[in-house]
Design an enzyme around this catalytic site. Sequence first.
Site, short mmCIF file in Angstrom:
data_model
loop_
_atom_site.label_atom_id
_atom_site.label_comp_id
_atom_site.label_asym_id
_atom_site.label_seq_id
_atom_site.Cartn_x
_atom_site.Cartn_y
_atom_site.Cartn_z
CG ASP A 1 1.31 -3.79 10.33
OD1 ASP A 1 2.00 -3.02 9.66
OD2 ASP A 1 0.54 -4.63 9.83
NE ARG B 1 -4.24 -5.81 5.41
CZ ARG B 1 -3.59 -5.60 4.28
NH1 ARG B 1 -4.17 -5.87 3.15
NH2 ARG B 1 -2.37 -5.14 4.29
CG ASP C 1 -1.92 -1.07 8.25
OD1 ASP C 1 -2.66 -0.08 8.04
OD2 ASP C 1 -2.09 -2.17 7.69
NE ARG D 1 -2.37 -4.25 -0.95
CZ ARG D 1 -1.93 -3.64 0.13
NH1 ARG D 1 -0.85 -4.07 0.75
NH2 ARG D 1 -2.56 -2.59 0.63
CB THR E 1 2.74 0.01 6.09
OG1 THR E 1 1.38 -0.23 6.52
CG2 THR E 1 3.64 -0.42 7.23
CG ASP F 1 2.94 -7.14 6.90
OD1 ASP F 1 2.57 -6.54 5.86
OD2 ASP F 1 2.14 -7.63 7.71
N GLY G 1 0.84 -1.21 0.00
CA GLY G 1 0.00 0.00 0.00
C GLY G 1 0.86 1.25 0.00
O1 F6P Z 1 -1.67 -1.92 4.69
C1 F6P Z 1 -2.17 -0.65 4.52
C2 F6P Z 1 -3.65 -0.67 4.28
O2 F6P Z 1 -4.07 0.66 4.04
C3 F6P Z 1 -4.51 -1.32 5.37
O3 F6P Z 1 -4.73 -0.46 6.47
C4 F6P Z 1 -5.75 -1.66 4.61
O4 F6P Z 1 -6.42 -2.73 5.23
C5 F6P Z 1 -5.21 -2.08 3.28
O5 F6P Z 1 -3.96 -1.42 3.12
C6 F6P Z 1 -6.09 -1.75 2.10
O6 F6P Z 1 -5.46 -2.19 0.95
P1 F6P Z 1 -5.94 -1.87 -0.53
O7 F6P Z 1 -5.67 -0.41 -0.79
O8 F6P Z 1 -5.09 -2.75 -1.38
O9 F6P Z 1 -7.39 -2.18 -0.59
#
Ligand code: F6P
Length: 328
Positions: free
Chosen positions: A134, A176, A132, A76, A130, A107, A15
Amino acid sequence: MQKKIKTIGVLTSGGDAAGMNAAIRAVVRACAYYNVACKGFYRGFEGLIEGDFVNLSARSVNNIIQKGGTILKTARSDAFKTKEGRKQAYSKLIAAKIDALVIIGGDGSFTGGTLFFKEFDFPVVGIPGTIDNDIFGTTHTLGYDTALNTAIDAIDKIRDTASSHNRLFFVEVMGRDAGFIALNAGVGAGAEEILIPEENLGLERMLESLKRSKRSGKSSSIVVVSEGDKTGKNVYELADYVKENMPEYDVRVTVLGHIQRGGSPSCFDRVLASRLGVKAVELLLDNKSNIMVGLLDNKVVSTNLEKAVKGKHSINKELLRISDIITT
Ligand code: F6P
């Protein structure tokens, strides 16, 4: 004898997060400073597999420190999860005469980086990016501080409507598997309740707390919910549950979504990105590899890349207690 690093590749993966451009800039400028060539790969590991790269000079990264998203684009990559995909990426790196790689991501990206290092003994350094937060081995990942500021700005605005209409708002924030954004934005915006994946206190407790708030004279409330919370109900079902049990409340839901990912990085994220980007290049030139650079006690430190993914970056549960006290 260790191989002399003459060309470094850089990519952003997973992301997007505010501060990724500032990190690319720092990597490119550090390469220029140390007389090392730098190539940027597009769309994370996808660009690596396709050999889709651009030569980056110090001037290629003018005027990007303040920009959100990533000029290298991101993805991704499912292909990089396969051995075949990683083999292809390796052959493209060798063909492009790249000696080492800086991976800016979260991660999933570091898991790919670890495998790549193990399979091909290819030097990699990770920069945590990120929203998050995390990742183990750093108190802050790139984009987290900016996302928090965006979230509290949005919740402050929602508060105006909540209090003008005597409403109860459920606000879902990203995260997430981790509640860093929910917990800190919740405390920062004075939310009455905060629901995070790390601590499921149950629906009854939430109802009790909202009833207590009402009894104490509050006419509106805000509940911040992390998207990965473990109550077993999504944010709309949570709202319905409260409507059924507290019909006196006018309930609304707001999902903040991707506005938390974009936007100009905060000063904190820009400075962090600059520090981590320079250090990543310096470590590679020093023949260090398979590590992530991060921030602990306001010092730039390195952590084994696999440990950064597998280790647990725990949230500060004390903040839940503080939140209970300050929303009495
Ligand atoms: O990992 C970052 C994040 O923004 C999370 O908080 C979220 O769940 C996810 O990516 C959403 O991903 P995407 O933009 O691929 O839907």
